[in-house]
Design a protein around this motif. Structure first.
Motif, short mmCIF file in Angstrom:
data_model
loop_
_atom_site.label_atom_id
_atom_site.label_comp_id
_atom_site.label_asym_id
_atom_site.label_seq_id
_atom_site.Cartn_x
_atom_site.Cartn_y
_atom_site.Cartn_z
N HIS A 169 0.88 -1.16 0.00
CA HIS A 169 0.00 0.00 0.00
C HIS A 169 0.92 1.22 0.00
N GLU A 170 0.41 2.39 -0.28
CA GLU A 170 1.27 3.58 -0.31
C GLU A 170 1.91 3.86 1.05
N LYS A 171 1.36 3.32 2.12
CA LYS A 171 1.91 3.54 3.47
C LYS A 171 2.40 2.25 4.13
N SER A 172 2.52 1.19 3.37
CA SER A 172 2.94 -0.08 3.95
C SER A 172 3.76 -0.88 2.94
N SER A 173 4.84 -1.47 3.43
CA SER A 173 5.65 -2.34 2.58
C SER A 173 6.27 -3.45 3.43
N VAL A 174 6.66 -4.52 2.75
CA VAL A 174 7.26 -5.67 3.39
C VAL A 174 8.53 -6.03 2.63
N VAL A 175 9.59 -6.33 3.38
CA VAL A 175 10.85 -6.78 2.76
C VAL A 175 11.14 -8.19 3.26
N PHE A 176 11.38 -9.10 2.32
CA PHE A 176 11.82 -10.45 2.62
C PHE A 176 13.28 -10.52 2.18
N ASP A 177 14.19 -10.88 3.09
CA ASP A 177 15.59 -10.95 2.66
C ASP A 177 16.32 -12.12 3.31
N TYR A 178 17.34 -12.55 2.60
CA TYR A 178 18.25 -13.62 3.02
C TYR A 178 19.62 -12.99 3.21
N GLN A 179 20.30 -13.34 4.30
CA GLN A 179 21.64 -12.81 4.55
C GLN A 179 22.57 -13.95 4.88
N GLN A 180 23.79 -13.83 4.39
CA GLN A 180 24.82 -14.82 4.71
C GLN A 180 26.15 -14.11 4.95
N LEU B 258 35.57 -21.41 10.70
CA LEU B 258 34.28 -20.78 10.98
C LEU B 258 33.29 -21.11 9.88
N ASP B 259 32.11 -21.58 10.25
CA ASP B 259 31.06 -21.89 9.29
C ASP B 259 30.32 -20.61 8.92
N PRO B 260 29.76 -20.54 7.71
CA PRO B 260 28.96 -19.38 7.32
C PRO B 260 27.74 -19.24 8.24
N ILE B 261 27.30 -18.02 8.44
CA ILE B 261 26.09 -17.73 9.20
C ILE B 261 25.02 -17.32 8.22
N GLN B 262 23.87 -17.99 8.28
CA GLN B 262 22.77 -17.72 7.35
C GLN B 262 21.52 -17.35 8.14
N ALA B 263 20.73 -16.42 7.59
CA ALA B 263 19.49 -16.02 8.24
C ALA B 263 18.52 -15.46 7.21
N ALA B 264 17.23 -15.60 7.49
CA ALA B 264 16.18 -15.02 6.66
C ALA B 264 15.38 -14.06 7.54
N PHE B 265 14.95 -12.95 6.95
CA PHE B 265 14.23 -11.92 7.70
C PHE B 265 12.99 -11.44 6.95
N VAL B 266 12.02 -11.00 7.72
CA VAL B 266 10.84 -10.29 7.19
C VAL B 266 10.77 -8.96 7.94
N HIS B 267 10.74 -7.86 7.19
CA HIS B 267 10.64 -6.52 7.76
C HIS B 267 9.32 -5.90 7.28
N TRP B 268 8.55 -5.39 8.19
CA TRP B 268 7.29 -4.75 7.85
C TRP B 268 7.41 -3.27 8.19
N GLU B 269 7.13 -2.42 7.22
CA GLU B 269 7.25 -0.98 7.41
C GLU B 269 5.89 -0.32 7.24
N LEU B 270 5.51 0.49 8.23
CA LEU B 270 4.29 1.29 8.17
C LEU B 270 4.67 2.77 8.23
N ARG B 271 4.13 3.57 7.34
CA ARG B 271 4.39 5.00 7.32
C ARG B 271 3.12 5.75 7.71
N PHE B 272 3.29 6.74 8.56
CA PHE B 272 2.14 7.52 9.03
C PHE B 272 2.16 8.90 8.41
#
Length: 68
Positions: free
Chosen positions: A35-46, A54-68
């Motif tokens: 929406h014009e005031k809402s977005s979601v980011v799905f990302d993978y990081q390594q 040392l083994d690689p570190i892996q993670a997945a994230f979901v970020h939700w952004e609301l703008r007022f």
């Protein structure tokens, strides 16, 4: 809905004479504008390390952004 692709690579080697202090970070993802005031980011990081014990570190994230 609008989609954007995200990609980033960081390569850090603080001491080039040392063989085990480097780190490589990879980020890849999708930014979805719901929406014009809402977005979601799905990302993978390594994080990979130059040090072989040392083994690689892996993670997945979901970020939700609301703008007022």
């Amino acid at each position: 809905e609008e989609l954007r692709l995200l990609a980033r690579v960081d390569i850090v080697d603080p001491d080039e004479d040392s063989e085990d202090d480097g780190v490589t970070r990879l980020i890849a993802g999708v930014h979805v504008f719901v929406h014009e005031k809402s977005s979601v980011v799905f990302d993978y990081q390594q994080r990979s390390f130059e040090a072989e014990d040392l083994d690689p570190i892996q993670a997945a994230f979901v970020h939700w952004e609301l703008r007022f």
